[in-house]
Write a protein that holds these residues in place. Structure first.
Motif: not given
Length: 137
Positions: A73-81
């Motif tokens: 649920t981190g920032t990297a995951t959101i950018i990846n999405h």
């Protein structure tokens, strides 16, 4: 940093390189994906691995890794999405607008990019909701 890059861009790029350097018309792109890489004799008859099949297998492996990565649920995951959605939009545009990309192999890669995008958002939302529910009790 590598957690941010959507891995489904790999089969899209490999397909693009193969089709662009091969040249020719859309029919030759489809014929190229039907080239046999190797054949394994089986009791039921020979089994042939084609170039298109290999690209689909690579796409499936990348999609599995992306689904495992999307549990965060981190920032990297959101950018990846967000980047996964960009990969899907580019793949869909290539499929619809460029003749050499209008093959069944690239269609399946595009559908994998769609599933990666949708599943990534769903998994992240469910994980965030669960974290919120646990923290609220």
């Amino acid at each position: 940093m590598f957690n941010v890059i959507p891995l489904l861009i790999i089969p899209v790029i490999v397909y693009s390189v193969i089709v662009i350097f091969a040249g020719g018309d859309p029919a030759s792109a489809a014929a190229m994906m039907d080239n046999t890489l190797f054949s394994i004799p089986l009791v039921s008859g020979p089994w042939a691995m084609k170039l298109g099949d290999l690209l689909i297998i690579i796409g499936m492996i990348m999609m599995f890794i992306e689904l495992v990565k999307s549990a965060g649920t981190g920032t990297a995951t959101i950018i990846n999405h967000g980047l996964s959605m960009l990969v899907f939009v580019i793949a869909m545009a290539l499929f619809l607008l460029v003749g050499r990309f209008g093959t069944s192999v690239f269609f399946l890669i595009t559908i994998m990019a769609l599933m990666d995008t949708v599943a990534g958002f769903v998994v992240t939302i469910v994980a965030a909701r669960r974290d919120l529910a646990v923290g609220g009790e």
